[in-house]
Design a protein around this motif. Sequence first.
Motif, PDB file in Angstrom:
ATOM      1  N   LEU A 128       0.840  -1.192   0.000  1.00  0.00           N
ATOM      2  CA  LEU A 128       0.000   0.000   0.000  1.00  0.00           C
ATOM      3  C   LEU A 128       0.873   1.239   0.000  1.00  0.00           C
ATOM      4  CD1 LEU A 128      -1.310   1.173   3.407  1.00  0.00           C
ATOM      5  CD2 LEU A 128       0.077  -0.874   3.315  1.00  0.00           C
ATOM      6  N   GLY A 129       0.238   2.356  -0.288  1.00  0.00           N
ATOM      7  CA  GLY A 129       0.932   3.632  -0.256  1.00  0.00           C
ATOM      8  C   GLY A 129       0.209   4.609   0.647  1.00  0.00           C
ATOM      9  N   LEU A 130       0.970   5.434   1.331  1.00  0.00           N
ATOM     10  CA  LEU A 130       0.421   6.490   2.177  1.00  0.00           C
ATOM     11  C   LEU A 130       0.798   7.830   1.561  1.00  0.00           C
ATOM     12  CD1 LEU A 130       1.123   3.964   4.164  1.00  0.00           C
ATOM     13  CD2 LEU A 130       0.702   5.623   5.972  1.00  0.00           C
ATOM     14  N   ILE A 131      -0.196   8.620   1.231  1.00  0.00           N
ATOM     15  CA  ILE A 131       0.047   9.944   0.658  1.00  0.00           C
ATOM     16  C   ILE A 131      -0.377  10.988   1.676  1.00  0.00           C
ATOM     17  CG2 ILE A 131      -0.492  11.535  -1.210  1.00  0.00           C
ATOM     18  CD1 ILE A 131      -0.971   9.181  -3.021  1.00  0.00           C
ATOM     19  N   SER A 132       0.590  11.732   2.161  1.00  0.00           N
ATOM     20  CA  SER A 132       0.340  12.790   3.140  1.00  0.00           C
ATOM     21  C   SER A 132       0.182  14.110   2.393  1.00  0.00           C
ATOM     22  CB  SER A 132       1.503  12.873   4.131  1.00  0.00           C
ATOM     23  OG  SER A 132       1.336  13.964   5.018  1.00  0.00           O
ATOM     24  N   LEU A 133      -1.013  14.687   2.463  1.00  0.00           N
ATOM     25  CA  LEU A 133      -1.313  15.921   1.741  1.00  0.00           C
ATOM     26  C   LEU A 133      -1.108  17.131   2.643  1.00  0.00           C
ATOM     27  CD1 LEU A 133      -4.591  14.967  -0.181  1.00  0.00           C
ATOM     28  CD2 LEU A 133      -2.229  14.867  -0.990  1.00  0.00           C
ATOM     29  N   ASP A 134      -0.372  18.100   2.147  1.00  0.00           N
ATOM     30  CA  ASP A 134      -0.172  19.354   2.873  1.00  0.00           C
ATOM     31  C   ASP A 134      -1.089  20.412   2.269  1.00  0.00           C
ATOM     32  OD1 ASP A 134       1.772  21.044   4.742  1.00  0.00           O
ATOM     33  OD2 ASP A 134       1.487  22.184   2.894  1.00  0.00           O
ATOM     34  N   THR A 243      -3.913   1.833  -2.896  1.00  0.00           N
ATOM     35  CA  THR A 243      -3.378   0.511  -3.245  1.00  0.00           C
ATOM     36  C   THR A 243      -3.275   0.305  -4.749  1.00  0.00           C
ATOM     37  OG1 THR A 243      -5.622  -0.408  -3.094  1.00  0.00           O
ATOM     38  CG2 THR A 243      -4.230  -0.567  -1.127  1.00  0.00           C
ATOM     39  N   THR A 244      -3.960   1.137  -5.531  1.00  0.00           N
ATOM     40  CA  THR A 244      -3.957   0.971  -6.988  1.00  0.00           C
ATOM     41  C   THR A 244      -3.754   2.321  -7.664  1.00  0.00           C
ATOM     42  OG1 THR A 244      -6.353   1.298  -7.195  1.00  0.00           O
ATOM     43  CG2 THR A 244      -5.583  -0.955  -6.779  1.00  0.00           C
ATOM     44  N   GLN A 245      -3.467   2.262  -8.962  1.00  0.00           N
ATOM     45  CA  GLN A 245      -3.333   3.494  -9.731  1.00  0.00           C
ATOM     46  C   GLN A 245      -4.665   4.232  -9.797  1.00  0.00           C
ATOM     47  OE1 GLN A 245      -0.367   4.768 -11.088  1.00  0.00           O
ATOM     48  NE2 GLN A 245      -1.699   6.557 -11.240  1.00  0.00           N
ATOM     49  N   ARG A 246      -5.747   3.478  -9.797  1.00  0.00           N
ATOM     50  CA  ARG A 246      -7.067   4.112  -9.813  1.00  0.00           C
ATOM     51  C   ARG A 246      -7.267   4.974  -8.564  1.00  0.00           C
ATOM     52  NH1 ARG A 246     -11.670   3.236  -7.273  1.00  0.00           N
ATOM     53  NH2 ARG A 246     -13.635   3.963  -8.220  1.00  0.00           N
ATOM     54  N   ASP A 247      -6.823   4.494  -7.406  1.00  0.00           N
ATOM     55  CA  ASP A 247      -6.945   5.282  -6.174  1.00  0.00           C
ATOM     56  C   ASP A 247      -6.216   6.619  -6.306  1.00  0.00           C
ATOM     57  OD1 ASP A 247      -8.458   3.378  -4.884  1.00  0.00           O
ATOM     58  OD2 ASP A 247      -6.757   2.439  -3.873  1.00  0.00           O
ATOM     59  N   ILE A 248      -5.028   6.579  -6.875  1.00  0.00           N
ATOM     60  CA  ILE A 248      -4.243   7.808  -7.027  1.00  0.00           C
ATOM     61  C   ILE A 248      -4.911   8.754  -8.018  1.00  0.00           C
ATOM     62  CG2 ILE A 248      -2.020   8.736  -7.776  1.00  0.00           C
ATOM     63  CD1 ILE A 248      -0.724   6.175  -6.767  1.00  0.00           C
ATOM     64  N   ASP A 249      -5.447   8.207  -9.099  1.00  0.00           N
ATOM     65  CA  ASP A 249      -6.143   9.042 -10.087  1.00  0.00           C
ATOM     66  C   ASP A 249      -7.392   9.674  -9.477  1.00  0.00           C
ATOM     67  OD1 ASP A 249      -4.212   8.335 -11.901  1.00  0.00           O
ATOM     68  OD2 ASP A 249      -5.406   6.728 -12.817  1.00  0.00           O
ATOM     69  N   SER A 280       5.798  -3.302  -6.116  1.00  0.00           N
ATOM     70  CA  SER A 280       4.622  -3.038  -6.946  1.00  0.00           C
ATOM     71  C   SER A 280       4.029  -1.658  -6.680  1.00  0.00           C
ATOM     72  CB  SER A 280       3.562  -4.117  -6.708  1.00  0.00           C
ATOM     73  OG  SER A 280       3.115  -4.093  -5.356  1.00  0.00           O
ATOM     74  N   THR A 281       4.008  -1.238  -5.426  1.00  0.00           N
ATOM     75  CA  THR A 281       3.437   0.068  -5.102  1.00  0.00           C
ATOM     76  C   THR A 281       4.263   1.193  -5.699  1.00  0.00           C
ATOM     77  OG1 THR A 281       2.617  -0.842  -3.012  1.00  0.00           O
ATOM     78  CG2 THR A 281       2.650   1.550  -3.220  1.00  0.00           C
ATOM     79  N   ARG A 282       5.575   1.023  -5.742  1.00  0.00           N
ATOM     80  CA  ARG A 282       6.458   2.083  -6.218  1.00  0.00           C
ATOM     81  C   ARG A 282       6.336   2.328  -7.720  1.00  0.00           C
ATOM     82  NH1 ARG A 282       9.121  -0.746  -2.255  1.00  0.00           N
ATOM     83  NH2 ARG A 282       9.915   0.467  -0.498  1.00  0.00           N
ATOM     84  N   THR A 283       5.663   1.444  -8.433  1.00  0.00           N
ATOM     85  CA  THR A 283       5.471   1.647  -9.869  1.00  0.00           C
ATOM     86  C   THR A 283       4.277   2.541 -10.170  1.00  0.00           C
ATOM     87  OG1 THR A 283       4.095  -0.346 -10.055  1.00  0.00           O
ATOM     88  CG2 THR A 283       6.473  -0.614 -10.336  1.00  0.00           C
ATOM     89  N   LEU A 284       3.468   2.857  -9.166  1.00  0.00           N
ATOM     90  CA  LEU A 284       2.299   3.707  -9.370  1.00  0.00           C
ATOM     91  C   LEU A 284       2.738   5.151  -9.586  1.00  0.00           C
ATOM     92  CD1 LEU A 284      -0.037   2.282  -6.560  1.00  0.00           C
ATOM     93  CD2 LEU A 284       0.144   1.561  -8.948  1.00  0.00           C
ATOM     94  N   CYS A 285       2.089   5.827 -10.526  1.00  0.00           N
ATOM     95  CA  CYS A 285       2.435   7.210 -10.864  1.00  0.00           C
ATOM     96  C   CYS A 285       1.755   8.173  -9.895  1.00  0.00           C
ATOM     97  CB  CYS A 285       2.013   7.528 -12.294  1.00  0.00           C
ATOM     98  SG  CYS A 285       2.863   6.530 -13.533  1.00  0.00           S
TER      99      CYS A 285
END
Length: 339
Positions: A128-134, A243-249, A280-285
């Motif tokens: 999984l990825g954690l994105i901390s938004l400022d 967890t997916t590219q769709r989540d980031i989009d 695998s997570t690190r390949t997400l844009c």
Amino acid sequence: MQSGKAPGIDGLPVDFYKAFWPEMGRDLLRVLRDSLRTGRLALSCRRAVLTLLPKKGDLQDIKNWRPVSLLCSDYKLLSKVLATRLRKVMESVIHVDQTYCVPGRLISDNVTLIRDILDLSRALGFDLGLISLDQEKAFDRVEHLYLWRTLEAMGFGSGFIAMIRVLYGDIESVLKINGGLGAPFKVERGIRQGCSMSGMLYSLSLEPFLHRLRAQLSGVSLPGCMTNFKMSVYADDLIILVTTQRDIDVLNKTVCAFKKISSAKVNWLKSEAVAVGNASTRTLCLPGGLTWRSGGLKYLGVYLGDETFIAQNWTGVLEAVEGRLKKWKWILPRMSYRG
């Protein structure tokens, strides 16, 4: 209301009203009721003294200063009354993953949640990825019209919203620099940090953005849990779990849409993205020029992640304790048995 606070532009602190309340209480209440009836506060209530407090970083950059509004005590009294009413319903309108200014919820809930998710993900091999938004100037960028419509959509009564609007109607600020006051200027957006309702109003203004994300993000499912975890939010400190590219989009699209309707802006330069698990997570844009990193992150003042990263929480603590013990050792022989 607490005593000893800095007064507003009229110079009358809370202690003054407490001391002379028997003589002036009824008159003040009559004035405040009249202001609510007419929809307009007195000039001294509408005008705040804006003082700047330093943050971290280069103080030559205006972005590293936090504006705080010094408000008159009669304004604070009215906002305190409305805040007391608003606080009673915060738990019912704010989702459990947001804890700021919600009775019964603690900042430690956020830290514990992210810590446990990181530990379990590593132990069970989750990716999984954690994105901390400022959020850039989070409180100052809230559009008033957006806020009123948000309160309406949440089911707040028109009368209660009208009373809150009185506090933000035709307001002004004067900037305090080097002990002097500048010329007054109109304030057409932003939540006053100094108003008793500021924290709750900000949490309410953020809820539509978070609601949209909850409806579309996949989230993280942990063993034994009935629901997916999608985010952890405390004021303008947001961590989004992807967890997916769709989540980031979805996140990027929702951030852009929210900016258009509320003027909120994410500072991607100060945001972070942490990857947990295999490659695998690190390949997400990532959006905004973010890059994945590993180890952990600092969230709400606490370092979370692997052992090396967590160890930073203790940096300087041992030295501080030793210094305090040496001070006590020096003072003790010089103290009498009476203290």
